[in-house]
Design an enzyme around this catalytic site. Structure first.
Site, PDB file in Angstrom:
ATOM      1  N   LYS A 125     -12.949  11.930 -18.205  1.00 44.64           N
ATOM      2  CA  LYS A 125     -12.950  11.526 -19.739  1.00 44.64           C
ATOM      3  C   LYS A 125     -12.299  12.806 -20.388  1.00 44.64           C
ATOM      4  CE  LYS A 125     -15.650  10.081 -23.361  1.00 44.64           C
ATOM      5  NZ  LYS A 125     -17.251   9.593 -23.776  1.00 44.64           N
ATOM      6  N   HIS A 143       3.859 -15.052  11.873  1.00 39.37           N
ATOM      7  CA  HIS A 143       3.773 -15.627  10.412  1.00 39.37           C
ATOM      8  C   HIS A 143       2.150 -15.976  10.185  1.00 39.37           C
ATOM      9  CE1 HIS A 143       8.075 -14.677   9.848  1.00 39.37           C
ATOM     10  NE2 HIS A 143       8.211 -15.591  10.553  1.00 39.37           N
TER      11      HIS A 143
END
Length: 548
Positions: free
Chosen positions: A149, A300
């Site tokens: 922060k 796939h």
């Protein structure tokens, strides 16, 4: 809750004069601390970290000397103190903050070097509940968030891999850090605490879900907040397509699979490789290795051949026979240790990836002849019954659900036709149901003799899936010089109910003799009557396996 916002100019460069260091992973910390100290940086540290730095002959101040308060409660409380957090959070250009620092004798920190207790690792190793709880870090995340922060004034390092980057930054800017560098470190720090908290939340939520299931409570609750996090395993060249960016992250708790696998050889795995390999390994894990060898070949994310056998070589031959054309360039998953016989067969055609729990030295040597073939050893099989959450992104949100952990052995099968399946048909029905769970919907699987003989996946119409599966089976038979399609005398599995009899009639036309499906259609009676009219045996599972 109101927040006071002051307009105060922040510096670009901040000289590094004092660092607070507190790490569980001591890798490289002594050398890093020694280099900082040689630059005139004052070092403050805690407990074991301070001892490690001091043992290396580096001057270091104990944090207790600053706070005037000892570590207590087995180290649970040591940095949760105003003289620590004040030194991390102070806005130095703010006169009120500066006055507080002076009044209370709080030293400011320009660098925080910190990691977190090994919560994820403890969970992954199967630690006891209390041991896991003790690795939930409190002071660490608080300090990281405070420093991140306040990145306008200090740098926060949460990864030993960044020690070198800090030294390079100092070398390039006269012993100072730049605002851009501090912002980048802060972003990484926030990501680390987010992933850490996500892991803790997932563990706690899964534990509650398991207790709820064990207590047979009817309505599982959706948590008010949900979070997912992970640690970078691999940055990829691209995603599903070259214009998409992608990366692979490991989450906690880990299940055996691609996330735990060791890559023995081969080029880097792609996004599609990993997705398909995961699909293959989850499927083959449906088969208990103590009961039979099993092999799944995936293309796939859909299976193009799955089979059981007395050994892996037999299972592979049977799986490959289902659709040898699609198997080219596919993923091969095995439920037992890869042996030389199976390795020799798999490497006869182009294969992208082999994944198995382990491999013999002979098998590894055989695979090594194909330098681009990836060999992954996962160290175990994922538990198909494991609970947990899976997520899919939507525009602006997430769809979250529990994993499909329904296993055929746990289901109450119901024969609904006049004819019950034979023992051989029932074995194949159960086999095909394990497969159809892993085929994209609408899904149809024909099976015979412990092997798939036709698979129809991802169609908008169930009857089309049934026809495509039969058509591909006929093509494979023709290419193999067989007189008839292997779907003759097969069984068929459907991942969801037949809404009309037409899908069932397509299976009858293909030569199927028995059917397994969830049931539950408004036209179940019509479908059952059609099965009876053609002498089919039909079993209802009561469970659907949609897969989108």
């Amino acid at each position: 809750m109101s927040v006071t916002v002051k307009s105060i100019a922040t510096p670009d460069r901040v000289p590094l004069t004092r660092a607070l260091i507190s790490v569980s992973d001591k890798t490289g910390i002594a050398d890093f601390a020694r280099t900082l100290a040689a630059r005139g940086v004052e070092l403050v540290s805690t407990g074991g970290t301070r001892a490690a730095i001091a043992a290396a002959g580096v001057p270091v101040i104990d944090v207790s000397d600053i706070t005037g308060f000892p570590e207590i409660m087995d180290g649970r409380v040591k940095t949760l103190h105003p003289k620590v957090h004040g030194g991390l959070l102070a806005v130095r250009a703010d006169p009120e903050h500066a006055e507080a620092l002076t009044t209370h004798g709080i030293p400011v920190f320009d660098l925080l070097v910190i990691d977190l207790y090994p919560f994820e690792e403890t969970v992954a190793k199967g630690g006891e509940r209390q041991a896991i709880i003790e690795t939930i870090d409190i002071g660490g995340p608080a300090m990281i968030r405070a420093a991140a922060k306040n990145h306008a004034y200090l740098s926060v390092v949460v990864d030993p891999a960044d020690y070198g980057a800090v030294l390079t930054e100092l070398d390039g800017h006269g012993g100072a850090t730049t605002a851009r560098f501090r912002r980048a470190l802060a972003a990484k720090a926030f990501s680390r605490t987010a992933a850490y908290d996500a892991a803790i939340a997932r563990w706690a939520t899964d534990a509650v879900a398991a207790e709820t299931e064990a207590a047979a409570e009817a309505e599982p609750t959706a948590p008010r907040w949900v979070s997912f996090g992970g640690t970078l395993v691999q940055a990829m060249r691209y995603g599903e397509n070259p214009h998409q960016a992608a990366a692979f992250y490991r989450s906690a708790p880990a299940r055996a699979g691609v996330a735990t696998a060791r890559q023995v050889q081969g080029k880097a795995l792609s996004y599609n490789n990993l997705n398909d390999t995961d699909a293959a390994y989850e499927l083959v894990a449906e088969f208990d290795p103590a009961a039979s060898a099993a092999v799944a070949i995936i293309k796939h994310a859909n299976p193009c051949g799955v089979a059981r056998g007395a050994d892996l070589a037999e299972a592979y031959r049977k799986a490959l026979a289902c659709d040898p054309v699609s198997a080219f360039g596919g993923i091969v998953a095995l439920n037992r240790t890869l042996d030389a016989a199976a390795a020799a067969l798999v490497t006869e055609i182009f294969t992208e990836v082999i994944i198995a729990p382990d491999a013999t030295a002979e098998a590894i040597e055989i695979v090594a002849a194909k330098k681009n073939l990836r060999l992954l050893l996962a160290g175990g099989l994922p538990d198909p019954r494991a609970a947990g959450l899976v997520a899919k992104t939507l525009a602006g949100g997430l769809l979250v659900q529990s994993r499909d952990n329904a296993v055929i052995d746990d289901l109450d099968l119901k024969v609904v036709t006049k004819r019950a399946p034979t023992e051989a048909e029932l074995a194949d029905l159960k086999f095909s149901w394990r497969i159809v769970k892993h085929v994209k919907s609408n899904a149809i699987v024909y099976a015979k003799g412990g092997a798939t003989v036709g698979i129809g996946a991802g169609q908008m119409s169930r009857v089309d899936s049934a026809r495509i599966a039969a058509w591909k089976a006929a093509d494979a038979a023709k290419a193999a010089g067989l007189a008839d399609s292997p779907t003759r005398g097969s069984v068929v599995a459907s991942d969801a109910f037949f809404p009309f009899a037409d899908g069932l009639l397509a299976a009858v036309e293909a030569g199927a003799t028995a059917v397994i499906q969830p049931g539950g259609s408004m036209r179940d009676a019509e479908v059952i009557a059609t099965a009876d009219a053609h002498g089919l045996a039909m079993v209802f599972t009561g469970v659907r396996h949609f897969r989108h």
